[in-house]
Design an enzyme around this catalytic site. Structure first.
Site: not given
Ligand code: HEM
Ligand SMILES: Nc1cccc2nccn12
Length: 290
Positions: A45, A49, A172, A188
């Site tokens: 993540r 970012h 995700h 979960w």
């Molecule tokens: C529409 C675009 C996206 C949105 C709105 C979004 C939003 C989010 C949100 C809200 C979380 C939860 C953060 C938390 O509560 O700790 C999350 C987690 C995450 N996102 Fe995204 N994300 C997007 C795109 C991406 C992309 C492009 C990647 C990587 C290529 C990515 C990788 C991750 C990963 C790996 C997590 C899990 C992080 C953890 O377990 O601490 N996301 N994202």
């Molecule tokens: N693991 C996880 C991280 C962020 C977003 C999301 N959507 C479905 C699963 N998920």
């Protein structure tokens, strides 16, 4: 803005493999993080970012300047939780002070992806730290509440097409959302630190219910404790995205190679690399066991 890659002087694949190994070993030794999820997902993540500020209109933002190291950028409320990833990487930077922050944040994601069973992902060094005056204003990160046209318009700023957007969001499958970070909750289930195409199967095969969560945000929940953000669910609401969701649910190899390609494109967006320099492909820890 011009971002010319300048690889760190005299450093070879072996030097960068050493950094890969330091990160991968640290991931192994701190595997209890986040109730056993480990640091892999939050490192992926962070790499996203640190690249997500890119704007094709003036070639500003992106991973090049390592500006996520500045509080001005890292304090974006949409990046809450990523301080865990930068704190994890701080000692790695102290051990290898010659590595730029842009290279550190992107290499951290590539290392994590490969150590979580993801595709072999070529990586190129040469990002050069830029100063606080280059930190883009908040407002360039996506919001989870968006619908399909929001998502399409958001990624248009990177010049990514529908296929690339769907592949990229397959990330995700990793990790989870945390109420205290984003105001979203779950999943979960326990296998959230193995990279696979299951995000797409979940979208297509589960029965989703839109519900208000404990932070009064609307999210999609399914039995068995999995969830989707509104921006995730948009991928099955839009027929053009849905086509690629089906492709990747059916074909893990296609997902792995398409994810690798768009992930590299994201991490390198806006940077001019000398094409005579071969991208580096790292061995996983497992591949290096004697
Ligand atoms: C529409 C675009 C996206 C949105 C709105 C979004 C939003 C989010 C949100 C809200 C979380 C939860 C953060 C938390 O509560 O700790 C999350 C987690 C995450 N996102 Fe995204 N994300 C997007 C795109 C991406 C992309 C492009 C990647 C990587 C290529 C990515 C990788 C991750 C990963 C790996 C997590 C899990 C992080 C953890 O377990 O601490 N996301 N994202
Ligand atoms: N693991 C996880 C991280 C962020 C977003 C999301 N959507 C479905 C699963 N998920």
């Amino acid at each position: 803005t011009l971002h010319i890659a300048r690889p760190e002087k005299g450093k070879t694949l072996a030097d960068f493999q050493n950094i890969y190994n330091s990160i991968a070993e640290k991931m192994k030794s701190e595997s209890a993080y986040d109730d056993g999820t480990g640091y892999g997902p939050v490192l992926v993540r962070l790499s996203w970012h640190s690249s997500a500020t890119y704007d094709k209109n003036d070639n500003s933002g992106g991973s090049y300047g390592g500006t996520f190291r500045f509080k001005k950028e890292a304090s974006d409320v949409l990046s809450k939780g990523l301080e865990n990833a930068t704190k994890f990487l701080d000692p790695i930077h102290s051990e290898y002070p010659w590595l730029s922050h842009g290279d550190l944040y992107t290499l951290g994601g590539v290392t994590a992806l490969q150590e979580l069973g993801g595709p072999k992902t070529p990586w190129r060094p040469g990002r050069v730290d830029t100063g606080p005056e280059t930190v883009p204003a908040h407002g360039r990160l996506p919001i989870p509440e968006g619908n399909a046209s929001y998502v399409r318009n958001y990624y248009d700023r990177f010049g990514f097409n529908d296929q690339e957007v769907v592949a990229l969001l397959g990330a995700h499958i990793l990790g989870k959302t945390h109420l205290k970070n984003s105001g979203y909750d779950g999943p979960w289930d326990d296998d959230t630190n193995i990279f696979s195409n299951e995000f797409f199967g979940n979208l297509l095969e589960r029965k989703w219910t839109l519900e208000k969560n404990a932070a009064s945000n609307m999210q999609y929940n399914a039995k068995g404790g999995i969830m989707m953000l509104p921006t995730d669910y948009a991928l099955v609401q839009d027929p053009k995205y849905l086509k690629y969701v089906k492709k990747y649910a059916d074909d893990q190899d296609a997902f792995f190679s398409d994810f690798r390609d768009i992930y590299v494109k994201l991490l390198e967006r806006g940077i001019s690399f000398d094409d005579s320099i071969e991208p580096l492909v790292f061995k996983t820890l497992k591949e290096q066991l004697k």
